[in-house]
Design a protein around this motif. Structure first.
Motif, mmCIF file in Angstrom:
data_model
loop_
_atom_site.group_PDB
_atom_site.id
_atom_site.type_symbol
_atom_site.label_atom_id
_atom_site.label_comp_id
_atom_site.label_asym_id
_atom_site.label_seq_id
_atom_site.Cartn_x
_atom_site.Cartn_y
_atom_site.Cartn_z
ATOM 1 N N LEU A 185 0.850 -1.178 0.000
ATOM 2 C CA LEU A 185 0.000 0.000 0.000
ATOM 3 C C LEU A 185 0.888 1.231 0.000
ATOM 4 N N LEU A 186 0.565 2.203 -0.818
ATOM 5 C CA LEU A 186 1.332 3.440 -0.886
ATOM 6 C C LEU A 186 0.394 4.621 -0.747
ATOM 7 N N GLY A 187 0.835 5.639 -0.009
ATOM 8 C CA GLY A 187 0.012 6.818 0.208
ATOM 9 C C GLY A 187 0.705 8.074 -0.258
ATOM 10 N N LYS A 188 0.028 8.842 -1.120
ATOM 11 C CA LYS A 188 0.555 10.127 -1.598
ATOM 12 C C LYS A 188 0.119 11.212 -0.619
ATOM 13 N N GLU A 189 1.084 12.052 -0.238
ATOM 14 C CA GLU A 189 0.836 13.019 0.832
ATOM 15 C C GLU A 189 -0.280 14.007 0.503
ATOM 16 N N ARG A 190 -0.166 14.711 -0.621
ATOM 17 C CA ARG A 190 -1.135 15.763 -0.953
ATOM 18 C C ARG A 190 -1.187 15.971 -2.463
ATOM 19 N N THR A 191 -2.237 16.658 -2.870
ATOM 20 C CA THR A 191 -2.427 17.139 -4.250
ATOM 21 C C THR A 191 -2.215 16.050 -5.306
ATOM 22 N N PRO A 192 -2.964 14.951 -5.297
ATOM 23 C CA PRO A 192 -4.020 14.681 -4.317
ATOM 24 C C PRO A 192 -3.516 13.803 -3.167
ATOM 25 N N THR A 193 -4.268 13.811 -2.053
ATOM 26 C CA THR A 193 -4.072 12.816 -1.002
ATOM 27 C C THR A 193 -4.760 11.537 -1.471
ATOM 28 N N PRO A 214 -9.749 3.499 -3.800
ATOM 29 C CA PRO A 214 -10.703 4.539 -3.384
ATOM 30 C C PRO A 214 -10.135 5.344 -2.213
ATOM 31 N N SER A 215 -10.126 6.661 -2.354
ATOM 32 C CA SER A 215 -9.539 7.526 -1.327
ATOM 33 C C SER A 215 -10.462 8.673 -0.940
ATOM 34 N N GLU A 216 -11.726 8.614 -1.385
ATOM 35 C CA GLU A 216 -12.628 9.740 -1.169
ATOM 36 C C GLU A 216 -13.009 9.923 0.293
ATOM 37 N N GLN A 217 -12.879 8.861 1.110
ATOM 38 C CA GLN A 217 -13.345 8.954 2.488
ATOM 39 C C GLN A 217 -12.203 9.081 3.496
ATOM 40 N N LEU A 218 -11.071 9.587 3.054
ATOM 41 C CA LEU A 218 -9.968 9.779 3.988
ATOM 42 C C LEU A 218 -10.207 10.972 4.914
ATOM 43 N N GLU A 250 -11.356 -3.492 5.036
ATOM 44 C CA GLU A 250 -10.804 -4.085 3.818
ATOM 45 C C GLU A 250 -11.387 -3.474 2.551
ATOM 46 N N ARG A 251 -12.506 -2.769 2.669
ATOM 47 C CA ARG A 251 -13.110 -2.093 1.509
ATOM 48 C C ARG A 251 -12.683 -0.633 1.409
ATOM 49 N N GLY A 252 -11.850 -0.212 2.356
ATOM 50 C CA GLY A 252 -11.420 1.186 2.365
ATOM 51 C C GLY A 252 -12.397 2.115 3.043
ATOM 52 N N GLU A 253 -13.357 1.559 3.800
ATOM 53 C CA GLU A 253 -14.350 2.367 4.501
ATOM 54 C C GLU A 253 -13.850 2.716 5.904
#
Length: 307
Positions: A185-193, A214-218, A250-253
């Motif tokens: 799993l990798l996470g981009k800091e910003r623009t976009p998060t 899916p990252s809309e609910q971060l 596990e669904r990103g919720e």
């Protein structure tokens, strides 16, 4: 000056207006807008779902703001747990190093990172393999780590380009190994998060290409670090700017969260800038914060029993 109807009403409007302005300013400063939505979602989580999750509201700080000896000016970023050695690893950006820590925050070993510009993410994989991301160079490197390793050189391994060439200092900070789903799993800091996954068996090879998740609910202002709970498979997402630790299923919720402000979850003071999080097989959560602070959270006995 004679009193008029409008002049009599004006003070009555000024007080509510001032209160509304003050609440708005506080809401932004303390990120109440982000927490309110997460709190509403958290209320809808049933007891069985709580028992099957990490359930962050039950955690309390048991070690807080402990200085990491000798790392005063090094700015530790990210954190990962190695079950084989039962130790932690963090990376430093000012003087690129991989630093091994005990579970109580003692510095055990320093490993020079040669050829790195700004290491920001670190993850322990399978069979002694370790992944490190360099935010400034936008690369991912995987090394074999042994108890005797004292230096890792970026030229000794094939580097993967993570893309986003225009991201600057807003690139990939979070990385975690998900053994159950055989992926990084990798996470981009910003623009976009945003969150991404990359198929991996935990070794030096990666399959296919990096895929967006899916990252809309971060509901976060930035993404600082990631960790995967080995018991539930849920993901912990850390945000320094939002002073927030979030649990995703596990669904990103979103499932649960805790605030990293003083007065919450046993914290005496706000964690200044939380940059790394890790969780072990017992469910203990570890954090590092700039400039050089170490934290440990454990679930309270009553909360653990309820789960």
């Amino acid at each position: 000056m004679p009193l008029t109807f409008s002049s009599m009403l004006r003070p009555r409007w000024l007080a509510p207006a001032f209160c509304l302005l003050a609440v708005t300013v506080l809401a932004k400063a303390w990120h109440w807008d982000e927490r309110a939505w997460l709190w509403l979602q958290e209320l809808g989580v049933g007891q069985s779902a709580r028992a099957a999750s990490v359930w962050l509201p039950g955690y309390r700080a048991v070690i807080q703001a402990k200085p990491l000896a000798g790392l005063d000016d090094d700015e530790p970023s990210d954190l990962t747990y190695n079950p084989a050695s039962q130790t932690l690893f963090t990376v430093t950006g000012m003087d690129p190093q991989l630093v091994e820590l005990s579970l109580t925050g003692e510095v055990l070993r320093r490993i020079a990172l040669v050829g790195f510009a700004n290491p920001e993410g670190v993850a322990m994989l399978a069979d002694g393999n370790m992944a490190i991301t360099d935010e400034r160079r936008r690369t991912l490197s995987i090394f074999k780590l042994s108890p005797l390793t004292l230096e890792l050189n970026a030229l000794d391994t094939a580097e993967r380009d993570l893309g986003f060439a225009d991201s600057g200092n807003k690139g990939f900070e979070g990385i975690a190994w998900d053994p159950a789903r055989q992926r990084l799993l990798l996470g981009k800091e910003r623009t976009p998060t945003a969150l991404f996954s990359w198929s991996s068996d935990g070794g030096p090879s990666l399959s296919g290409a990096m895929q967006p998740l899916p990252s809309e609910q971060l509901y976060m202002r930035n993404l600082s670090a990631l960790s995967v709970d080995p018991r539930t498979g849920h993901t912990l997402v850390l945000s320094a700017q939002s002073s927030l630790l979030l649990e995703l299923d596990e669904r990103g919720e979103p499932v649960s969260f805790i605030s990293l402000l003083g007065g919450f979850n046993g914290l005496h003071r706000k964690i200044p800038r939380a940059e790394g999080v890790a969780i072990d097989e017992q469910g203990t959560i570890y954090m590092v914060s700039e400039p050089n602070l170490f934290y440990v959270f454990r679930k309270e006995p009553a909360a653990a029993k309820a789960n």
